[in-house]
Scaffold this motif. Structure first.
Motif, PDB file in Angstrom:
ATOM      1  N   TYR A  78    -107.376  39.307 -37.220  1.00  0.00           N
ATOM      2  CA  TYR A  78    -106.567  40.003 -36.216  1.00  0.00           C
ATOM      3  C   TYR A  78    -106.744  39.289 -34.874  1.00  0.00           C
ATOM      4  O   TYR A  78    -107.820  38.757 -34.595  1.00  0.00           O
ATOM      5  CB  TYR A  78    -107.066  41.439 -35.991  1.00  0.00           C
ATOM      6  CG  TYR A  78    -106.928  42.417 -37.114  1.00  0.00           C
ATOM      7  CD1 TYR A  78    -106.253  42.134 -38.281  1.00  0.00           C
ATOM      8  CD2 TYR A  78    -107.485  43.691 -36.966  1.00  0.00           C
ATOM      9  CE1 TYR A  78    -106.146  43.087 -39.281  1.00  0.00           C
ATOM     10  CE2 TYR A  78    -107.385  44.651 -37.964  1.00  0.00           C
ATOM     11  CZ  TYR A  78    -106.720  44.345 -39.119  1.00  0.00           C
ATOM     12  OH  TYR A  78    -106.626  45.278 -40.096  1.00  0.00           O
ATOM     13  N   HIS A 106    -106.735  47.236 -32.386  1.00  0.00           N
ATOM     14  CA  HIS A 106    -105.929  46.508 -33.357  1.00  0.00           C
ATOM     15  C   HIS A 106    -104.501  47.028 -33.468  1.00  0.00           C
ATOM     16  O   HIS A 106    -104.294  48.190 -33.778  1.00  0.00           O
ATOM     17  CB  HIS A 106    -106.562  46.605 -34.734  1.00  0.00           C
ATOM     18  CG  HIS A 106    -108.018  46.288 -34.743  1.00  0.00           C
ATOM     19  ND1 HIS A 106    -108.544  45.214 -34.064  1.00  0.00           N
ATOM     20  CD2 HIS A 106    -109.073  46.898 -35.325  1.00  0.00           C
ATOM     21  CE1 HIS A 106    -109.850  45.180 -34.249  1.00  0.00           C
ATOM     22  NE2 HIS A 106    -110.197  46.198 -35.008  1.00  0.00           N
ATOM     23  N   THR A 147    -101.141  40.000 -39.347  1.00  0.00           N
ATOM     24  CA  THR A 147    -102.255  39.196 -39.857  1.00  0.00           C
ATOM     25  C   THR A 147    -102.162  39.051 -41.377  1.00  0.00           C
ATOM     26  O   THR A 147    -102.352  37.962 -41.922  1.00  0.00           O
ATOM     27  CB  THR A 147    -103.596  39.828 -39.455  1.00  0.00           C
ATOM     28  OG1 THR A 147    -103.587  40.040 -38.042  1.00  0.00           O
ATOM     29  CG2 THR A 147    -104.763  38.928 -39.815  1.00  0.00           C
TER      30      THR A 147
END
Ligand code: ZN
Length: 475
Positions: free
Chosen positions: A149, A154, A160
């Motif tokens: 990531y 996040h 990703t």
């Protein structure tokens, strides 16, 4: 024979200081088509003409070490799903990177190593990882592609996964097997100090694109680490994947690791951080509402138990009003309140049911709301909203984190009714940051405490900044 891509996912972030062992039942597990729907790459592989072979997708929220038997079972499920007939063109995995297993250590290393033994050296393996991975040499050596990531908090999990998938397809199409190199600056920062929207992390992340633009490099990642895992692999890393014959991946990994190290004294908290009592005073003095206080030592998203009533006790002592505590995990107390009708009261102890170091406090509470949270492939989780002395408390049957306005309000609590909202988080997740009129990081002690030099580490590499200071490092 149509070529196959095997996909698997096993994710849990381990806080080895938490006494709450992560057992099989704590995982949400999906298989077959269900599993294929859970990951973000199935269509990509299908559109590229491959048959996608599901294994398992297993996820548990951050907590203590993973039970050995549970881990071995999950690992075997992934291995069992891999065809042995030479039809596998590639393997794609979505892992956390900071899973630690009782009696084993890192969970990701052995998993990928065993897959490698099974598929042989000629089949590309691509792995998507969390920003907080504690990488091991075993993992790095057995994967051809590693993608981490690039955001903390996040928000790029899907991107990703897809970046790793894209590069796996490139490996197959170009018939190239890149290799990964890793350089590990001895840094052990809590995630709260390495958020990617601000400096110095922002500039470090920006370097990744520049590295990827270079000849011989396929992909580059920087990992902030999971600091509350007392293990030899705990710590930051830079991983660059590229052509075996190129010297650029290692050179660039060293350069970025050096930049990371050189910036070490510039990492800090995005919010104002303060000792607990001071945090309450500061929040009370703020005029706009709501103000969020992070009870950071008991951060459920960092693997702490979430059962500590220490901060609630402090709020009661300070006679705070218009305050919401979201929330505290306490199964017995939740059950007791759940048995009441709205408006009824009872006296009970709250807190300290999972971690013997957590504080318990006795309250007389009145039930305001109750219900059940639906969770995928799990029985629902009971919650209650209880009022005591002007403070509302959300109690939950199992460990849960309140990361969005929506989750908080599902319990019947209305965010706009409060001046202070105490959450068992570290940094505020984007949705809470959006509605917060103020935020204070309370430096409470606990298994996610933010003062790293207060932890009793036995297994991490030393010296390690900021546990150790006054040393220099060369990549
Ligand atoms: Zn993470």
């Amino acid at each position: 024979m149509k070529k196959k891509i095997v996909v698997g996912s096993l994710r849990q972030e381990t806080n080895s200081f938490s006494p709450v062992i992560t057992v099989e039942d704590h995982f949400s597990v999906s298989k077959g088509q269900d599993m294929l729907n859970k990951i973000a790459v199935t269509e990509m592989f299908e559109n590229a003409g491959f048959e996608v072979i599901p294994t398992i997708c297993a996820y548990a929220i951050p907590s203590g070490k993973v039970d050995q038997k549970a881990y071995v079972g999950f690992k075997q499920s992934i291995l069992d799903g891999i065809p042995r007939d030479g039809s596998v063109a590639g393997v794609w995995l979505y892992l956390h990177g900071a899973m630690n297993v009782v009696n084993i250590g890192s969970g990701e290393g052995p998993l990928v190593a065993e897959i490698r033994r099974l598929v042989g050296p000629g089949v590309p393996i691509a792995v998507a990882l969390d920003f907080h991975a504690n990488n091991t040499e075993e993992l790095i050596q057995n994967a051809n592609i590693i993608c981490g990531y690039r955001t903390a908090p996040h928000v790029d999990g899907i991107q990703t996964q897809q970046r790793a998938a894209d590069l796996l397809l490139r490996c197959i199409k170009e018939n190239v097997l890149p290799q990964c190199v890793m350089v590990r600056p001895p840094l052990l920062f809590p995630g709260e100090m390495v958020t990617t929207g601000v400096e110095p992390a922002k500039s470090l992340i920006a370097e990744l694109d520049k590295i990827e633009a270079q000849e011989g490099v396929w992909t580059a990642s920087l990992f902030g680490c999971m600091p509350w895992t007392d293990a030899p692999n705990a710590g930051s890393s830079v991983v660059v994947c590229g052509l075996k014959e190129s010297k650029t991946p290692l050179k660039e990994a060293k350069r970025l690791a050096r930049m990371f190290w050189n910036a070490r004294e510039r990492f800090g908290f995005e919010e104002t951080a303060a000792q607990p009592e001071k945090a309450i005073q500061m929040a009370c003095a703020m005029t706009d509402s709501p103000v969020f206080i992070s009870d950071s030592g008991d951060n459920v998203t960092g693997g702490a138990a979430g059962d500590n009533a220490y901060f609630l006790n402090l709020l009661l002592q300070h006679q705070c009003k218009n305050t919401l505590v979201a929330g505290i995990t306490d199964q017995p107390a939740t059950e007791k309140f759940y048995a009441l009708s709205v408006g009824e009261s009872l006296e009970t102890s709250i807190g300290g049911t999972l971690d013997s170091n957590s504080t318990a406090v006795t309250i007389k509470g009145t039930l305001k709301c109750k219900g059940i949270f639906e969770r995928d492939s799990k029985p629902g989780m009971k919650y209650v909203l209880v009022e005591t002395d002007g403070i509302d408390i959300i109690l939950t049957e199992t460990r849960s984190s309140f990361t969005t306005q929506d989750i908080i309000e599902k319990t019947g609590a209305k965010v706009s009714d409060y001046h202070m909202i105490v959450v068992k988080l570290g940094y505020l997740f984007p949705d809470l940051r959006r509605i917060a009129k103020g935020a204070v990081m309370a430096l409470t002690t606990g298994n996610c405490g933010l003062q790293m030099d207060r932890f009793d580490f036995h297994h991490i590499h030393r010296p390690m900044y900021p546990v150790d200071k006054d040393f220099d490092w060369e990549p």
